[in-house]
Design a protein around this motif. Structure first.
Motif, short mmCIF file in Angstrom:
data_model
loop_
_atom_site.label_atom_id
_atom_site.label_comp_id
_atom_site.label_asym_id
_atom_site.label_seq_id
_atom_site.Cartn_x
_atom_site.Cartn_y
_atom_site.Cartn_z
N GLU A 115 0.92 -1.22 -0.01
CA GLU A 115 -0.01 0.03 0.08
C GLU A 115 0.82 1.09 0.09
O GLU A 115 1.52 1.56 0.88
N VAL A 116 0.88 1.84 -1.01
CA VAL A 116 1.80 3.09 -1.04
C VAL A 116 0.87 4.21 -1.54
O VAL A 116 -0.21 4.23 -2.40
N CYS A 117 1.33 5.38 -1.38
CA CYS A 117 0.96 6.61 -1.63
C CYS A 117 1.98 7.39 -2.75
O CYS A 117 3.12 7.44 -2.43
N THR A 118 1.52 7.47 -4.23
CA THR A 118 2.46 7.96 -5.09
C THR A 118 2.13 9.57 -5.59
O THR A 118 0.95 9.79 -5.90
N ILE A 119 3.19 10.31 -5.36
CA ILE A 119 2.86 11.65 -5.79
C ILE A 119 3.93 12.01 -6.98
O ILE A 119 5.20 11.61 -6.89
N LEU A 120 3.08 12.42 -8.09
CA LEU A 120 3.87 13.00 -9.37
C LEU A 120 4.23 14.53 -9.19
O LEU A 120 3.29 15.15 -9.06
N VAL A 121 5.10 14.81 -9.29
CA VAL A 121 5.78 16.13 -9.46
C VAL A 121 6.44 16.41 -10.72
O VAL A 121 7.26 16.12 -11.13
N THR A 122 5.63 17.71 -11.29
CA THR A 122 5.91 17.94 -12.83
C THR A 122 5.56 19.56 -12.96
O THR A 122 4.69 20.10 -12.32
N ASP A 123 6.41 20.03 -13.80
CA ASP A 123 5.93 21.50 -14.13
C ASP A 123 4.89 21.66 -15.26
O ASP A 123 4.70 22.41 -15.90
N LYS A 124 4.53 20.36 -15.75
CA LYS A 124 3.55 20.24 -17.05
C LYS A 124 2.41 19.29 -16.36
O LYS A 124 2.27 18.28 -16.91
N VAL A 125 1.75 19.90 -15.39
CA VAL A 125 0.67 19.33 -14.81
C VAL A 125 -0.64 18.79 -15.89
O VAL A 125 -1.07 17.79 -15.66
N ASP A 126 -0.95 19.68 -16.25
CA ASP A 126 -2.05 19.57 -17.56
C ASP A 126 -1.74 18.30 -18.47
O ASP A 126 -2.44 17.45 -18.74
N PHE A 127 -0.58 18.26 -19.03
CA PHE A 127 -0.18 17.34 -19.98
C PHE A 127 -0.11 16.21 -19.27
O PHE A 127 -0.35 15.01 -19.55
N VAL A 128 0.84 16.06 -18.30
CA VAL A 128 0.96 14.56 -17.33
C VAL A 128 -0.60 14.03 -16.95
O VAL A 128 -0.81 13.01 -16.85
N HIS A 129 -1.42 15.15 -16.50
CA HIS A 129 -2.67 14.71 -16.31
C HIS A 129 -3.17 13.88 -17.38
O HIS A 129 -4.02 12.94 -17.17
N GLU A 130 -3.53 14.55 -18.58
CA GLU A 130 -4.03 13.94 -19.88
C GLU A 130 -3.28 12.52 -19.90
O GLU A 130 -4.05 11.75 -20.29
N MET A 131 -2.02 12.45 -19.87
CA MET A 131 -1.29 11.13 -20.24
C MET A 131 -1.85 10.02 -19.08
O MET A 131 -1.58 9.11 -19.40
N THR A 132 -1.93 10.51 -17.80
CA THR A 132 -2.03 9.57 -16.95
C THR A 132 -3.59 9.48 -16.27
O THR A 132 -3.54 8.34 -15.29
N LYS A 133 -4.41 10.04 -16.65
CA LYS A 133 -5.79 10.16 -16.02
C LYS A 133 -6.28 8.55 -15.94
O LYS A 133 -7.18 8.52 -15.11
N ASP A 134 -6.12 7.70 -16.85
CA ASP A 134 -6.67 6.46 -16.65
C ASP A 134 -5.92 5.45 -15.97
O ASP A 134 -6.14 4.06 -15.76
N TYR A 135 -4.84 6.04 -15.44
CA TYR A 135 -4.19 5.11 -14.45
C TYR A 135 -4.51 4.94 -13.13
O TYR A 135 -4.26 6.32 -12.56
N PRO A 136 -4.87 4.11 -12.16
CA PRO A 136 -5.46 4.44 -11.29
C PRO A 136 -4.36 4.49 -9.86
O PRO A 136 -4.96 4.77 -8.89
N HIS A 137 -3.22 4.31 -9.90
CA HIS A 137 -2.23 4.38 -8.88
C HIS A 137 -1.66 5.61 -8.70
O HIS A 137 -0.60 5.51 -7.98
N ILE A 138 -2.16 6.68 -9.28
CA ILE A 138 -1.46 7.97 -8.85
C ILE A 138 -2.34 8.87 -7.71
O ILE A 138 -3.43 8.93 -7.68
N THR A 139 -1.79 9.04 -6.47
CA THR A 139 -2.72 9.59 -5.48
C THR A 139 -2.55 11.09 -5.52
O THR A 139 -3.51 11.72 -5.46
N ARG A 140 -1.58 11.82 -5.87
CA ARG A 140 -1.44 13.23 -6.04
C ARG A 140 -0.44 13.41 -7.27
O ARG A 140 0.42 12.98 -7.53
N LEU A 141 -1.02 14.73 -7.84
CA LEU A 141 -0.44 15.14 -9.02
C LEU A 141 -0.05 16.74 -8.88
O LEU A 141 -0.95 17.52 -8.61
#
Length: 338
Positions: free
Chosen positions: A90-116
């Motif tokens: 059980e892990v909490c995963t945080i993606l840190v990026t300067d391109k939040v909108d783009f990464v959100h579009e790329m990853t939105k169907d992936y269920p294991h991202i806790t925070r972007l």
């Protein structure tokens, strides 16, 4: 009189030096005060920061560089998270990026991202037990070994075993050494995925499957808008922002040559030769060129969409990514036969 004049000059010089020293001292105090205030603000922000999920292992992944780099970096991040999920951690995963909108579009169907979030937001509000830095080579830093040992003891052992591998690749993080390394990888028929997998934490190489969220409705709208009903191959030629030498007056042709030299863009003549070969060997595909306003147009493509597509119509949100990636594999085999 002469001696008095000399002493006057010396006194004037000493006074000027003292005034300069006083100004320098004040300047140094100002700089030190500013640095101290910045440090206090940072410590204050870190004091207010907290874990996203206090009863789980919190892992932060820092995606860096351009859009294309972050696309590739996320593939390793996903593979690593899948590896942890397969171990029922059980892990909490945080993606840190300067391109939040783009990464959100790329990853939105992936269920294991806790925070972007962006870096500043992360520094203000969050911290993690473990951080991964995706910058040319995968690097990591353990912030709380006790928490790692509590929540994922096997992962802690894997990380310690991987540390010598990671340390060996750190010198190649500089731009000059990285370009040399990529050149050697290309000569050995390896790619960026192979480089990301060299830390030894998980099996990861050019055969690892890629993941992109695909909005099927948007795909159909984009295809209908540009008349892309039959299978197609995407050809990209954007060079991005490359600073030009300001001391020289360059012609448009010289600017193009400079940018080609400074990026991974292959020469136009070779690209057009490759396009001709693709059309000959894969006549069932249309060749579609995408790119920003700085893109280099190639002769031989069936449809030129340079500077005509919006953010949401780019390949990352349509089927042409998968088609393009398959075509890239075919193309590498075709290039081998040249």
């Amino acid at each position: 009189m002469l001696s008095d004049n000399i002493f006057d000059q010396l006194r004037g010089r000493l006074k000027a030096l003292k005034e300069r020293d006083d100004r320098q001292h004040i300047s140094n105090l100002a700089v030190a005060s500013k640095l101290g205030l910045t440090a206090l603000k940072f410590l204050g922000r870190r004091a207010r920061a907290s874990l996203v999920e206090p009863h789980q292992l919190n892992i932060a992944f820092f995606l860096q560089e351009g859009v294309g780099d972050q696309c590739q970096e996320f593939q390793w991040v996903k593979a690593f998270i899948d590896h942890l999920v397969a171990q029922e951690l059980e892990v909490c995963t945080i993606l840190v990026t300067d391109k939040v909108d783009f990464v959100h579009e790329m990853t939105k169907d992936y269920p294991h991202i806790t925070r972007l979030c962006e870096l500043d937001d992360f520094c203000r509000h969050y911290w993690a037990h473990l951080s991964f830095y995706c910058f040319r080579c995968i690097d990591f830093q353990i912030h709380d070994e006790a928490a790692l040992n509590k929540y994922a003891p096997q992962l802690l052992r894997d990380l310690k075993q991987a540390q010598p591998h990671v340390a060996a690749w750190r010198p190649f993080r500089t731009q000059e050494q990285y370009f040399k390394l990529m050149h050697l990888l290309e000569l050995a028929h390896y790619n960026y995925f192979d480089l990301l997998g060299l830390n030894g934490l998980i099996p990861f190489d050019r055969h690892s499957p890629s993941f992109f969220s695909v909005d099927q409705d948007r795909v159909q709208q984009t295809r209908a808008k540009f008349g892309l009903e039959q299978p197609f191959i995407v050809v990209g030629s954007s060079v991005g922002f490359i600073p030009l030498p300001q001391e020289e007056q360059l012609t448009a042709e010289q600017k193009l040559q400079w940018r080609q030299k400074a990026t991974r863009l292959i020469p136009v003549a070779l690209a057009e030769e490759f396009i001709a070969l693709l059309k000959q060997e894969l006549p069932q595909y249309r060749l579609v060129q995408l790119g920003g306003k700085d893109a280099v147009p190639f002769a031989g493509v069936d449809l030129n969409l340079i500077a005509q597509t919006s953010f949401n119509e780019q390949p990352r949100n349509s089927l042409c990514v998968s088609v393009g990636m398959k075509a890239a594999n075919m193309g590498s085999e075709l290039l081998g036969s040249l």
